[in-house]
Design an enzyme around this catalytic site. Structure first.
Site, PDB file in Angstrom:
ATOM      1  N   GLU A 135       0.150   9.927   8.250  1.00  0.00           N
ATOM      2  CA  GLU A 135       1.303   9.111   8.643  1.00  0.00           C
ATOM      3  C   GLU A 135       1.491   9.065  10.147  1.00  0.00           C
ATOM      4  OE1 GLU A 135       2.496   6.585   6.938  1.00  0.00           O
ATOM      5  OE2 GLU A 135       2.714   8.050   5.356  1.00  0.00           O
ATOM      6  N   HIS A 136       1.730   7.864  10.668  1.00  0.00           N
ATOM      7  CA  HIS A 136       2.013   7.658  12.100  1.00  0.00           C
ATOM      8  C   HIS A 136       0.860   8.124  12.995  1.00  0.00           C
ATOM      9  CE1 HIS A 136       6.154   6.179  12.118  1.00  0.00           C
ATOM     10  NE2 HIS A 136       6.389   6.984  11.116  1.00  0.00           N
ATOM     11  N   GLY A 153       8.842   1.055   2.817  1.00  0.00           N
ATOM     12  CA  GLY A 153       7.710   1.814   3.338  1.00  0.00           C
ATOM     13  C   GLY A 153       6.436   1.573   2.554  1.00  0.00           C
ATOM     14  N   ARG A 184       0.835  -1.200   0.000  1.00  0.00           N
ATOM     15  CA  ARG A 184       0.000   0.000   0.000  1.00  0.00           C
ATOM     16  C   ARG A 184       0.869   1.248   0.000  1.00  0.00           C
ATOM     17  NH1 ARG A 184       2.602   2.030   3.050  1.00  0.00           N
ATOM     18  NH2 ARG A 184       2.869   1.683   5.260  1.00  0.00           N
ATOM     19  N   ASP A 226      -1.990  -0.964   7.595  1.00  0.00           N
ATOM     20  CA  ASP A 226      -1.436  -1.752   6.482  1.00  0.00           C
ATOM     21  C   ASP A 226      -2.268  -3.002   6.209  1.00  0.00           C
ATOM     22  OD1 ASP A 226       0.464   0.164   6.736  1.00  0.00           O
ATOM     23  OD2 ASP A 226       2.003  -1.131   7.592  1.00  0.00           O
ATOM     24  N   SER A 273       4.942  -1.409   2.763  1.00  0.00           N
ATOM     25  CA  SER A 273       4.241  -2.422   3.522  1.00  0.00           C
ATOM     26  C   SER A 273       4.438  -3.848   3.037  1.00  0.00           C
ATOM     27  CB  SER A 273       2.754  -2.071   3.517  1.00  0.00           C
ATOM     28  OG  SER A 273       2.116  -2.682   4.569  1.00  0.00           O
ATOM     29  N   ASN A 298      14.232  -1.037   8.166  1.00  0.00           N
ATOM     30  CA  ASN A 298      13.551  -2.219   8.682  1.00  0.00           C
ATOM     31  C   ASN A 298      12.951  -1.877  10.035  1.00  0.00           C
ATOM     32  OD1 ASN A 298      12.803  -4.586   9.890  1.00  0.00           O
ATOM     33  ND2 ASN A 298      14.549  -5.748   9.147  1.00  0.00           N
ATOM     34  N   LYS A 299      11.616  -1.676  10.060  1.00  0.00           N
ATOM     35  CA  LYS A 299      11.056  -1.105  11.281  1.00  0.00           C
ATOM     36  C   LYS A 299      11.051  -2.077  12.465  1.00  0.00           C
ATOM     37  CE  LYS A 299       6.043  -1.289  10.270  1.00  0.00           C
ATOM     38  NZ  LYS A 299       5.819  -1.519   8.862  1.00  0.00           N
TER      39      LYS A 299
END
Length: 450
Positions: free
Chosen positions: A40-41, A135, A34, A182, A137, A225-226
């Site tokens: 955002e956030h 970013g 997506r 997501d 997803s 890499n979250k």
């Protein structure tokens, strides 16, 4: 799906599956990535977001068997095969995220939802066209695809909404404290439409994007890499603390409050009033642990166990004013964006572009989730003819999304290519996968052999 590219991918997946496992797949599963147009956030703070699914996706080919084992393989040779027994406890190592752990999140989520003592044996081959750590997803799409595969293989069923909520919950096994955007768009997306996604209860409303503009995605070529970094979870915690501080300042019981949206609801205030409250209550300087514990009247131990997450225990200073200011401002931009889309006014493209630009500035300066390369890329996109451009996804690398008038798309792509990608050999090599126009794609699905 009549996409030639999807058909080609499926045929390639089928052939590779047959040569690897010596049999044909019984079914395929598909979950899209997506792009978040605005918002955002803020999903994990309880606010609505406005994403669309993209045409890039995660695909899996599956055959169910009585082997007593589950074998996971990936078309990409850099991702190693993984096998587990159908009756063993599923273990996910947060410290060292590997590709198959995301798949195991979906597997474990379905197993727990239905209380399955023993999962069906299966062979599964995964392919993906979403650039990893960009970013867009890819990790959540993999979790969603795995949930769908496991459900189908074990002959269970859930509604799309229930599946989206389950996948949002089970992705936390890998340590990402996301908010559910997501997974929701991955399941609830429809072709040609963006969606306003609201949480608690989960709802998706169609948003018609204006004619005369397209969205272009460009990757700044810095990977993020979250799950492997605590940046993302530190922001979640900062918002949690800010919510508690604001609640206490207004005499609310802050013990049960974890989200900035809950504070707004309790106070029956508008977003504008919440922004004013942030300025009144929270100071722009960083807060120390001691100061927060004192203000919330908790011990240092309580703070560690009740407020911090496992990978934010080391943090000593917190920016509360900036984070809360971003969240309430961004929540207001989402509602404005939706409103402009439904009014279909003459200058709506211009207005939406301005909202996207404000969103990027807020992400960059207040939420501090951008990076120099992303800022440079956004700048290049605006100079190349975009009416609006902003980072999308967690940030700290990954992609920008730009709104470009349809008649300018070709010159835009060429200008971004020449200014951002071609001067750098590494970016130039990645350009094919890193710069593309995307239309809103459809949601996750099971595809059966005809």
């Amino acid at each position: 799906h009549n996409d030639l590219s999807l058909l080609e991918l499926l045929l390639n997946l089928k052939n590779t599956f047959e040569s690897k496992f010596g049999e044909s797949p019984q079914f395929y599963a598909y979950a899209p990535g997506r792009v978040n147009l605005i918002g955002e956030h803020i999903d994990y703070c309880g606010y609505s977001v406005l994403p669309m699914a993209i045409e890039q996706n995660i695909l899996a080919a599956v055959s169910v068997n009585r082997s007593g084992t589950i074998t996971l393989a990936n078309i990409n040779p850099q991702y190693r095969d993984f096998t587990l027994s159908c009756s063993e406890e599923i273990a996910i190592d947060r410290e060292n995220p590997k590709w198959h752990y995301y798949f195991l999140c979906g597997l474990k989520g379905i197993q727990e939802e239905f209380g399955l003592a023993r999962l069906a044996g299966m062979s599964c081959l995964v392919d993906g066209t979403i650039p990893p750590s960009s970013g867009l997803s890819s990790s959540s799409a993999l979790v969603c695809c795995a949930g769908l595969v496991t459900m189908e293989a074990n002959q269970k069923s859930l509604s799309k909404v229930a599946l989206a909520e389950l996948c949002a919950k089970c992705e936390r096994y890998i340590g990402t404290e996301g908010g559910g955007m997501d997974q929701s768009i991955s399941f609830l997306a429809e072709r040609g439409k963006a969606k306003l996604i609201e949480f608690k209860p989960l709802r998706a409303t169609d948003v018609k994007l204006p004619d005369g503009a397209v969205f272009v995605i460009s990757n700044c070529c810095v990977e993020m890499n979250k799950a492997a970094t605590s940046h993302f979870n530190i922001r979640v915690v900062e918002c949690r603390i800010a919510a508690k501080m604001l609640a206490r300042a207004r005499g609310l019981d802050s013990s049960g409050l974890l989200k900035l949206a809950q504070v707004q609801t309790e106070l029956k205030a508008s977003l504008e009033e919440m922004l004013a409250l942030v300025d009144e209550v929270l100071h722009p300087e960083e807060y120390s642990r001691e100061e927060i514990c004192q203000a919330l009247d908790v011990t240092s131990e309580q703070f560690s166990t009740e407020v911090l997450s496992s990978n934010t225990q080391h943090v000593t200073h917190f920016k509360l004013h900036q984070r809360a200011k971003h969240v309430y401002g961004e929540a207001a931009r989402v509602l404005r964006f939706q409103c402009v889309c439904s009014s279909e006014g003459a200058d709506s493209i211009q207005t939406l572009g301005e909202l996207m630009n404000q969103s990027h500035v807020s992400c960059r300066d207040l939420y501090e989730c951008s990076c120099p390369q992303l800022d440079q890329l956004v700048d290049v996109c605006l100079k190349s003819g975009a009416v609006g451009s902003r980072l999308t996804g967690a940030g700290w690398g990954g992609c920008a999304v730009s709104m470009v008038p349809s008649e300018k798309v070709d010159t835009f792509l060429q200008a971004v290519r020449e200014s951002y990608f071609l001067p750098d050999p590494r970016r130039a090599a990645m350009e094919g996968l890193s710069l593309f126009v995307s239309k809103p794609g459809g949601g996750a699905a099971i595809l059966l052999e005809e």
